[in-house]
Design an enzyme around this catalytic site. Structure first.
Site, PDB file in Angstrom:
ATOM      1  N   ALA A  95      -0.862  -5.036   3.104  1.00 56.66           N
ATOM      2  CA  ALA A  95      -1.600  -5.679   2.015  1.00 56.66           C
ATOM      3  C   ALA A  95      -1.716  -7.189   2.156  1.00 56.66           C
ATOM      4  O   ALA A  95      -2.310  -7.841   1.298  1.00 56.66           O
ATOM      5  CB  ALA A  95      -0.929  -5.332   0.682  1.00 56.66           C
ATOM      6  N   TYR A 141       0.814  -1.212   0.000  1.00 57.47           N
ATOM      7  CA  TYR A 141       0.000   0.000   0.000  1.00 57.47           C
ATOM      8  C   TYR A 141       0.848   1.263   0.000  1.00 57.47           C
ATOM      9  O   TYR A 141       0.500   2.247  -0.644  1.00 57.47           O
ATOM     10  CB  TYR A 141      -0.960  -0.003   1.188  1.00 57.47           C
ATOM     11  CG  TYR A 141      -2.004  -1.094   1.095  1.00 57.47           C
ATOM     12  CD1 TYR A 141      -2.438  -1.573  -0.142  1.00 57.47           C
ATOM     13  CD2 TYR A 141      -2.564  -1.664   2.230  1.00 57.47           C
ATOM     14  CE1 TYR A 141      -3.397  -2.574  -0.237  1.00 57.47           C
ATOM     15  CE2 TYR A 141      -3.522  -2.663   2.143  1.00 57.47           C
ATOM     16  CZ  TYR A 141      -3.932  -3.111   0.912  1.00 57.47           C
ATOM     17  OH  TYR A 141      -4.878  -4.102   0.821  1.00 57.47           O
ATOM     18  N   ALA A 142       1.957   1.260   0.738  1.00 53.76           N
ATOM     19  CA  ALA A 142       2.793   2.461   0.794  1.00 53.76           C
ATOM     20  C   ALA A 142       3.476   2.687  -0.554  1.00 53.76           C
ATOM     21  O   ALA A 142       3.446   3.786  -1.111  1.00 53.76           O
ATOM     22  CB  ALA A 142       3.831   2.320   1.908  1.00 53.76           C
ATOM     23  N   SER A 153       8.392  -6.055  -7.606  1.00 56.75           N
ATOM     24  CA  SER A 153       7.617  -6.962  -6.763  1.00 56.75           C
ATOM     25  C   SER A 153       8.029  -8.372  -7.137  1.00 56.75           C
ATOM     26  O   SER A 153       7.921  -8.762  -8.304  1.00 56.75           O
ATOM     27  CB  SER A 153       6.111  -6.786  -6.982  1.00 56.75           C
ATOM     28  OG  SER A 153       5.422  -7.874  -6.395  1.00 56.75           O
ATOM     29  N   CYS A 198       3.243   6.823  10.276  1.00 59.14           N
ATOM     30  CA  CYS A 198       1.936   7.463  10.102  1.00 59.14           C
ATOM     31  C   CYS A 198       1.376   7.977  11.430  1.00 59.14           C
ATOM     32  O   CYS A 198       0.964   9.128  11.532  1.00 59.14           O
ATOM     33  CB  CYS A 198       0.962   6.534   9.405  1.00 59.14           C
ATOM     34  SG  CYS A 198       0.731   4.937  10.193  1.00 59.14           S
TER      35      CYS A 198
END
Lengths: 344, 344, 344, 344
Positions: free
Chosen positions: D184, D13-14, D35, D148
């Site tokens: 994720a 996600y980041a 990936s 975060c």
């Protein structure tokens, strides 16, 4: 023989929830359910879950007939102002509002911003929290049911204060509440496109339930309350941060809860070390009269985080009202409150 | 005297829901609940709603003891393949999977893409839909419980087809389903950040429940099914679009439902002309065994839109299984199924 | 040099969304944003996303000054009735309401239940759907922006009808809509505790957007529309069920879309055979001007299920209005519409 | 001329969020996105929002080519352990993990429960919080992006501590977080039917971000952190409870924020006394790089409740990483970060 219960203000969420519970209760039958606005409409028009369960229609509060138990579920201040209208209708009266919860007039003035309209009545009411006041409830004719956030806080903290587990330091409580808490009246704040997904600081300071928490916690703790609202429809998650007495341990915390809540039918201590349900979660208690309680201790600082979860409309309102009534009437305390919640 | 029920596959959502209902049933007591993965863990580790309700632990399916009623809740195909292991454990067996629902082997082949592993067994099973097969269920020892989407479709359409209200035209059914339908096993598709807010075409065509709908609807209608998934956890909203016979009216539709469902305890016809709850809504039936049914007729075209709502895990699975069992045992049909749902 | 755009009715969701897009547009500057109710308040009081982006305050519609482009975003019927007030304020006018979308007065009468108040004006308006009417939009001074549900249906079906891929059979469209579609005015129906989790049959029959779909689809298909609302705040998922011409295949369907939409900047064909995002999903297009389109063919019956997804307030309203304006002004068609959406 | 940025770990996600932002950035072009799991798949298979925006496919991290800027987005500990693999690939490296955020090895040991694998590298990294470390970022080649939750806490409290507004008392911070924070990878905890509706005490004590907050707040305050997770997909709402210096007032608090944040492009002070948006709300900042900050003072006790809201993946991760990069490169600080959020 069944007892008749009538509900004044049955179109709101608290009154509707009491109605739902009363319809499933083995020793109650519902007399009248009043609503000025929906006079003559079937109660299932407003509470569609009751389709097929009852043919009751909303009746006029002015035409209220005598009954065995009267439940008042009216906006803030109305029960106190109109109490003389209702006091002769039933020998036992439960009020779901905040009108009769406090004895301390100064706290009332501070948190409600006005003088209490009927201070003369306050002495007759028992605060309707079964875990704290079971004995007094056994003979109470007037029961002032505990506020929803107050319930989550009181049940989480009471044993720790009573048993002296906490250091004499401030307690910071945060309640994460839900949208039914604001009632059945639409507004821009409750308009779905505005409200959905929102996490709102609802009352960062000054929440009114602080008053009844202060009045009912032993030892006069310094307690601060912040209320934040998510978009769940029902439920409260309370976290309270404070400190343990020096030298005390996790065992002492468990011991305090066990001592005070040993046989409570609706308190569940959550002490699970594996799986995904290790702490109380309002999702798990939705629709039920349970209060789930857990905690975590930060070893190196002595900080204790207490966590409790309830359904604000059941254990926070109508459910503990019915539990209080069961106590008053000498019925099984769990009668009508057996629903165990859903998973998932 | 209570009857013992055991559940094979009790850590999943269907088995867990049957367990919840059985724990509250007046004439059942739960024997064993099996799970290979969670062997020895308390059932409340997985089903946290059952905290304080039971001390049962998951047991080994290989150590299953004889019981009065056995409920099989296993992944697709397993009940059929392993049936011989279970058939002597109890005189009455309910299967929550699709393995024994169909008689028509060709439909099975078409929709499941394989040969049925035990066609020899199919004749012994009764399709577990109480509204359609109550008489057969009274003496059924093997009950193949109706699929959740099939339930929503069958209950919405059966009276119209039986009573001949519909024109001989295709029926287009859309089921809006929820995330519990995919079961308890995590996957990328069910990962919360991916799934939340999503509205997914789940099975635009080829949904397997089509087979059991076709087998159970009278008159062999031409029926098409599209399944879309929202992010509700429970619930199905079914809409079916088709056409009324020429010259027939709304009255005839009501008449058909009344004729067929007159005294059904779990069917609620929604016929409300004011307020905000004019049509069935899965929100209203969550946690209950109700199927709410309504419809709207487009006057100038004769198009009829039938709408039904159920909780997929209760009326769609474990609830109608229990209702079927109540019928089989001669108990009140509503025993253990009294929960009326929440509002809001 | 930038062009000035003013918005009449800027406190609603459609007007607010156009405002958001206009503030980020390279060739537009916002003149006035009117609201009678919030006169003098900062626009960010109502649209908190615009904090720090603009110091604009709501102004009086009666004090509207001349501008280059005027966007009308008023309740149904008002733009038509008050058009003479606004027509001299700007050479180019976009209306976001349904008032000027139809040419066919009979369709208007049927679906809106009244006579059109200004039939004399209708000839001057171009239907604001860029994919269908790009050429006409290049010189249009009056643009009647396409309805949100109509956009989802038209974009999904138009290529198939234009290219003759579909059999001459009825089309059954179901739109799954969201709560912002009902506008910014609170009501019991939109009250969060009532609306959250709900799946409501919103317009099983008789939805007004049917009229503009019928007027804009080639070949006068027999089209039926059912609208169901979930509790998403934004977004539409459209599924349409119908049949392919005999002997035609999936390739022909892709070919039709390619032929018609080959270079469309905001149409994305979803043709993915792995992963979890195989079909259009409103979650994926939230906040964007994209329309995602996919389909599935049921081989043995020839049934075709077309699926499209848009954000009702962007591609369904303010976004395609801005896209239409970009076309009209000769700007890049994607100017101000570059946001690509979030994952997750 | 554009600079090339490559992303190691682009399926999470980041990394996906940084990719989204980079694709819309005026001075960046994306080189490779790696990936291992999805090698060769289009990035839009995993990030469907990027359909039509890029034809990039995931590449092998082992085949990483030199680029101008490298963004590392890997699981905890990997960036530190594999840093030598990456350090020669680009002159500027941003790491989105926690590996290089701390200077204090003891804090690392305490909160991460292990020795830091590469303490020798720590001196070269600048903590990537633009509001606190803008000057240092202007020449930073290694940027360790702020966590975060740490971002929400630091931005809310930093001005008050720097300006000496707070009494020397403990600060109790509660962060209400969302499900994307857990990444994720699917798990039972993130399985939608389990997670939806849940409010979970995620880290009542011991949250790792405590370390970087402590390291970056002036004056070494005594700070306690509790993290609770709702089922929002994105967003953090931080509330911090503490006390004002005796004799100080609301004006002093505003003054502190003004002094420190006067011209910050992404800080918005929320100071609204009417309407429904009086406090920061993660809903309002979703998808944006804003941090909204507000507060409420309890007059009679001096308790101050500070409230901040961010999108955990933008201002909490990829957005402030890009903002830091903009500062480093001398670009406009807001480049690529203009999205203003949606309402409703």
């Amino acid at each position: 023989m069944k007892k008749t219960v009538s509900i004044v203000g049955g179109s709101g969420y608290a009154g509707g929830e009491f109605l739902r519970l009363a319809l499933g209760h083995p020793y109650l039958e519902v007399g009248q359910v009043t609503s000025r606005r929906y006079l003559g409409d079937p109660v299932s028009l407003i509470h569609p879950n009751l389709r097929g369960r009852t043919n009751l229609k909303f009746s006029d509060p002015a035409a209220l007939e005598p009954c065995d138990v009267l439940v008042l579920s009216m906006p803030h201040g109305v029960a106190a102002k109109e109490f003389d209208k209702y006091k002769d209708k039933a020998p036992i009266i439960l009020d779901l509002s905040a009108d009769f919860r406090l004895k301390n007039l100064e706290l009332y003035r501070k948190y409600y911003g006005e003088e209490h309209p009927r201070p003369d009545l306050l002495g007759q009411w028992v605060y309707g929290n079964p875990e704290l006041h079971r004995e007094a409830l056994k003979s109470a004719n007037y029961i002032a049911c505990c506020g929803c956030n107050a319930t989550a806080i009181l049940l989480g903290l009471y044993p720790l204060l009573r048993e002296g587990v906490l250091a004499p330091k401030p307690i910071f409580a945060t309640v994460i509440i839900s949208t039914s808490a604001a009632g059945a009246e639409p507004s821009l704040a409750s308009h779905h496109p505005e409200r959905a997904g929102s996490i709102r600081a609802y009352k960062p300071t000054g929440h009114r339930h602080t008053a009844e928490v202060l009045e009912n916690l032993p030892g006069k703790p310094e307690l601060y309350l912040t209320a934040v609202a998510t978009d769940r429809v029902r439920g409260i998650l309370m976290t309270a941060q404070t400190f343990l007495q020096d030298g005390w341990s996790e065992r002492d915390v468990w011991q305090a809860y066990r001592t005070v809540y040993g046989s409570e039918p609706f308190i569940r201590m959550v002490k699970v070390r594996k799986g995904i349900h290790r702490y109380p979660d309002p999702n798990v208690v939705e629709g039920t009269n349970y209060c789930d309680i857990g905690f975590e201790l930060e070893e190196d600082t002595g900080r204790l985080v207490v966590i409790s979860a309830i359904d604000n409309l059941v254990k926070g309102t109508a459910g503990h009202a019915l539990q209080s009534l069961n106590i008053r009437m000498g019925w099984e305390e769990t009668a009508g409150l057996e629903f165990t919640g859903l998973h998932p």
